[in-house]
Scaffold this active site. Structure first.
Site, PDB file in Angstrom:
ATOM      1  N   LYS A 261      -7.387  55.294  51.497  1.00  0.00           N
ATOM      2  CA  LYS A 261      -6.890  54.665  50.270  1.00  0.00           C
ATOM      3  C   LYS A 261      -5.874  55.596  49.608  1.00  0.00           C
ATOM      4  O   LYS A 261      -6.159  56.777  49.422  1.00  0.00           O
ATOM      5  CB  LYS A 261      -8.053  54.376  49.302  1.00  0.00           C
ATOM      6  CG  LYS A 261      -7.608  53.584  48.081  1.00  0.00           C
ATOM      7  CD  LYS A 261      -8.772  53.206  47.191  1.00  0.00           C
ATOM      8  CE  LYS A 261      -9.162  54.257  46.212  1.00  0.00           C
ATOM      9  NZ  LYS A 261      -8.124  54.612  45.232  1.00  0.00           N
TER      10      LYS A 261
ATOM     11  N   LYS B 152      -3.285  47.924  42.578  1.00  0.00           N
ATOM     12  CA  LYS B 152      -3.824  47.119  41.462  1.00  0.00           C
ATOM     13  C   LYS B 152      -2.734  46.298  40.779  1.00  0.00           C
ATOM     14  O   LYS B 152      -2.470  46.444  39.573  1.00  0.00           O
ATOM     15  CB  LYS B 152      -4.532  48.000  40.418  1.00  0.00           C
ATOM     16  CG  LYS B 152      -5.716  48.768  40.955  1.00  0.00           C
ATOM     17  CD  LYS B 152      -6.457  49.485  39.852  1.00  0.00           C
ATOM     18  CE  LYS B 152      -7.609  50.309  40.352  1.00  0.00           C
ATOM     19  NZ  LYS B 152      -7.200  51.527  41.106  1.00  0.00           N
ATOM     20  N   PHE B 153      -2.119  45.413  41.545  1.00  0.00           N
ATOM     21  CA  PHE B 153      -1.114  44.519  40.973  1.00  0.00           C
ATOM     22  C   PHE B 153      -1.759  43.707  39.844  1.00  0.00           C
ATOM     23  O   PHE B 153      -2.939  43.352  39.919  1.00  0.00           O
ATOM     24  CB  PHE B 153      -0.570  43.574  42.046  1.00  0.00           C
ATOM     25  CG  PHE B 153       0.206  44.271  43.130  1.00  0.00           C
ATOM     26  CD1 PHE B 153       1.521  44.670  42.904  1.00  0.00           C
ATOM     27  CD2 PHE B 153      -0.353  44.525  44.376  1.00  0.00           C
ATOM     28  CE1 PHE B 153       2.250  45.316  43.896  1.00  0.00           C
ATOM     29  CE2 PHE B 153       0.366  45.167  45.374  1.00  0.00           C
ATOM     30  CZ  PHE B 153       1.673  45.560  45.129  1.00  0.00           C
ATOM     31  N   ALA B 154      -0.938  43.395  38.820  1.00  0.00           N
ATOM     32  CA  ALA B 154      -1.535  42.706  37.657  1.00  0.00           C
ATOM     33  C   ALA B 154      -0.521  41.860  36.898  1.00  0.00           C
ATOM     34  O   ALA B 154      -0.649  41.695  35.687  1.00  0.00           O
ATOM     35  CB  ALA B 154      -2.158  43.737  36.715  1.00  0.00           C
TER      36      ALA B 154
ATOM     37  N   ASP C 197      -3.879  51.375  46.783  1.00  0.00           N
ATOM     38  CA  ASP C 197      -4.667  50.943  45.605  1.00  0.00           C
ATOM     39  C   ASP C 197      -3.703  50.663  44.441  1.00  0.00           C
ATOM     40  O   ASP C 197      -3.763  51.316  43.413  1.00  0.00           O
ATOM     41  CB  ASP C 197      -5.653  52.079  45.279  1.00  0.00           C
ATOM     42  CG  ASP C 197      -6.658  51.728  44.201  1.00  0.00           C
ATOM     43  OD1 ASP C 197      -6.615  50.595  43.695  1.00  0.00           O
ATOM     44  OD2 ASP C 197      -7.469  52.611  43.870  1.00  0.00           O
TER      45      ASP C 197
ATOM     46  N   GLY D  95       3.064  36.052  39.714  1.00  0.00           N
ATOM     47  CA  GLY D  95       3.340  36.039  41.151  1.00  0.00           C
ATOM     48  C   GLY D  95       4.731  36.522  41.504  1.00  0.00           C
ATOM     49  O   GLY D  95       4.910  37.332  42.430  1.00  0.00           O
TER      50      GLY D  95
HETATM   51  P1  5BU Z   1     -13.009  59.494  42.527  1.00  0.00           P
HETATM   52  O1  5BU Z   1     -12.284  60.779  42.596  1.00  0.00           O
HETATM   53  O2  5BU Z   1     -14.033  59.307  43.689  1.00  0.00           O
HETATM   54  O3  5BU Z   1     -13.620  59.219  41.187  1.00  0.00           O
HETATM   55  O4  5BU Z   1     -11.842  58.423  42.754  1.00  0.00           O
HETATM   56  C1  5BU Z   1     -12.052  57.038  42.730  1.00  0.00           C
HETATM   57  C2  5BU Z   1     -10.828  56.293  43.164  1.00  0.00           C
HETATM   58  O5  5BU Z   1     -11.093  54.904  43.130  1.00  0.00           O
HETATM   59  C3  5BU Z   1      -9.587  56.515  42.303  1.00  0.00           C
HETATM   60  O6  5BU Z   1      -8.456  56.452  43.148  1.00  0.00           O
HETATM   61  C4  5BU Z   1      -9.577  55.330  41.363  1.00  0.00           C
HETATM   62  O7  5BU Z   1      -8.256  54.931  41.023  1.00  0.00           O
HETATM   63  C5  5BU Z   1     -10.236  54.255  42.187  1.00  0.00           C
HETATM   64  N1  5BU Z   1     -11.023  53.277  41.418  1.00  0.00           N
HETATM   65  C6  5BU Z   1     -12.142  53.619  40.685  1.00  0.00           C
HETATM   66  O8  5BU Z   1     -12.515  54.779  40.621  1.00  0.00           O
HETATM   67  N2  5BU Z   1     -12.851  52.646  40.039  1.00  0.00           N
HETATM   68  C7  5BU Z   1     -12.495  51.355  40.044  1.00  0.00           C
HETATM   69  O9  5BU Z   1     -13.175  50.498  39.471  1.00  0.00           O
HETATM   70  C8  5BU Z   1     -11.342  51.030  40.802  1.00  0.00           C
HETATM   71  C9  5BU Z   1     -10.642  51.991  41.463  1.00  0.00           C
HETATM   72 BR1  5BU Z   1     -10.839  49.282  40.856  1.00  0.00          BR
END
Ligand code: 5BU
Length: 260
Positions: free
Chosen positions: A61, A94-96, A92, A99
């Site tokens: 990711k 996260k488009f928001a 990751d 369209g």
């Molecule tokens: P961590 O270092 O394990 O806390 O990273 C978590 C990753 O997952 C980080 O890249 C966040 O942007 C991503 N993430 C998250 O932590 N929680 C969520 O709900 C979502 C994405 Br959606």
């Protein structure tokens, strides 16, 4: 004691999505349900993690927009590593948006995400137009979408109704939506894959609202499929050992869930 659940292998026949099938296959083959969240800001660090930990993960990711020295060569090398070590790349992003806008953000700009990311994710907040905007016009390259149905952060606004509407949206687009980013399994439909961030081993969270659950809680109790781990691995003094620890925890939890 809950009944054993189907294996990843069993679930291949429940989906026609080419990337879901590939993901289930490579998880079984490599014996890993670990996704590394490689949230580093230097190209060399990202490539080193992808190469060293590639054999231990099913999904890499990325947050490509945090890489300070991004260039096209990074993408070329990431794709080579994905082929060599057999993992999928999940941006990751996260488009928001509506369209039309997400289509441009996905295909154009500096990153051309659609060219290299097997999987991206999107908030369901804007409504189904976001899924339509991201859906590829042809099947030249298989692409998958994960809808954000729940978040790990404390105080997030994804309530039950929002989550249920997100699942309903996914059901309308099973040719493109592979599953969810969520904190628990949300549907009995065996086609959908639940990927779960907010995974910690010894820590409960951070000082900015992140909330962690243990891999066993995620996989056995909550029915999640893929554990997404970031800082616990890449901030470790020995990222390889930390990844192997997470891999083992995730895989043994999966075997326990399947009664194997
Ligand atoms: P961590 O270092 O394990 O806390 O990273 C978590 C990753 O997952 C980080 O890249 C966040 O942007 C991503 N993430 C998250 O932590 N929680 C969520 O709900 C979502 C994405 Br959606």
């Amino acid at each position: 004691m809950p009944l054993p659940t189907p294996t990843y292998q069993d679930r291949i026949k429940h989906t026609t999505h080419p990337l879901s099938r590939r993901l289930f296959e490579l998880m079984e083959k490599k014996k890993t349900n670990l996704s590394l969240s490689a949230d580093v800001t230097k190209k060399a660090d990202l490539l080193r993690l992808a190469d060293q930990l590639g054999p231990d993960i099913c999904v890499l990711k990325t947050h490509i927009d945090i890489v300070e020295d991004f260039d096209q060569d990074l993408i070329t090398q990431l794709k080579q590593l994905a082929t060599q070590h057999q993992f999928l790349i999940f941006e990751d992003r996260k488009f928001a948006d509506i369209g039309h806008t997400v289509q441009m953000q996905y295909r154009a700009g500096i990153y051309h995400i659609a060219d290299w990311a097997d999987i991206v994710n999107a908030h369901s907040l804007p409504g189904p137009g976001i899924v339509q905007g991201l859906k590829p016009a042809d099947n030249a390259k298989p692409r998958g979408l994960l809808l954000l149905a729940q978040m790990s952060s404390i105080g997030n606004l994804c309530n039950k109704e929002y989550t249920a509407e997100t699942v309903a949206m996914a059901l309308e687009h099973k040719d493109f939506v592979m599953g969810f980013i969520a904190q628990q399994k949300l549907t009995d439909d065996l086609a959908f894959i639940t990927m779960t961030p907010g995974i910690g081993i010894a820590t409960k969270g951070d000082h900015l609202g992140q909330n962690y659950i243990h891999p066993t809680t995620a996989i056995v109790e909550r029915g999640c499929d893929v554990i997404i781990v970031g800082r616990h691995i890449y901030q470790s003094s020995d990222p390889k050992a930390a990844a192997q620890e997470c891999r083992l925890l995730g895989w043994s939890a999966y075997l326990q869930r399947c009664g194997l």
